[in-house]
Design a protein around this motif. Structure first.
Motif, PDB file in Angstrom:
ATOM      1  N   ASP A 148       0.855  -1.187   0.000  1.00 60.31           N
ATOM      2  CA  ASP A 148       0.000   0.000   0.000  1.00 60.31           C
ATOM      3  C   ASP A 148       0.889   1.235   0.000  1.00 60.31           C
ATOM      4  O   ASP A 148       1.406   1.639   1.034  1.00 60.31           O
ATOM      5  CB  ASP A 148      -0.920  -0.005   1.222  1.00 60.31           C
ATOM      6  N   LEU A 149       1.071   1.839  -1.167  1.00 59.99           N
ATOM      7  CA  LEU A 149       1.979   2.980  -1.282  1.00 59.99           C
ATOM      8  C   LEU A 149       1.428   4.221  -0.602  1.00 59.99           C
ATOM      9  O   LEU A 149       2.161   5.180  -0.382  1.00 59.99           O
ATOM     10  CB  LEU A 149       2.279   3.261  -2.750  1.00 59.99           C
ATOM     11  N   ASN A 150       0.146   4.228  -0.248  1.00 61.02           N
ATOM     12  CA  ASN A 150      -0.433   5.383   0.444  1.00 61.02           C
ATOM     13  C   ASN A 150       0.094   5.521   1.869  1.00 61.02           C
ATOM     14  O   ASN A 150      -0.064   6.566   2.488  1.00 61.02           O
ATOM     15  CB  ASN A 150      -1.958   5.289   0.456  1.00 61.02           C
TER      16      ASN A 150
END
Length: 51
Positions: A36-38
Motif C-alpha cells: 500500500d503505497l499510500n
C-alpha cells in the motif's frame, strides 16, 4: 550535491537518498506490487533539518 533534473522516461518510482545514507549505485531496491503505497509519506528536508 547536483540539483540538475535528469529525466528518466518510463520510471515508475524515483528514490532519492541523502549523501552518506549507505545506499550505493547498483544496490537493489524492491517495492512489493501489493504494498500500500499510500502509507508512505514524502517529506522535503531543508538544509537546517526542518520539513
Amino acid at each position: 550535491m547536483s540539483e540538475e533534473l535528469i529525466p528518466f522516461i518510463g520510471a515508475k518510482y524515483i528514490l532519492e537518498v541523502n549523501q552518506n545514507s549507505g545506499v550505493s549505485v547498483g544496490d537493489d531496491f524492491e517495492i512489493d506490487e501489493d504494498d500500500d503505497l499510500n502509507k508512505y509519506v514524502m517529506k522535503v528536508i531543508a538544509p537546517d533539518g526542518s520539513t
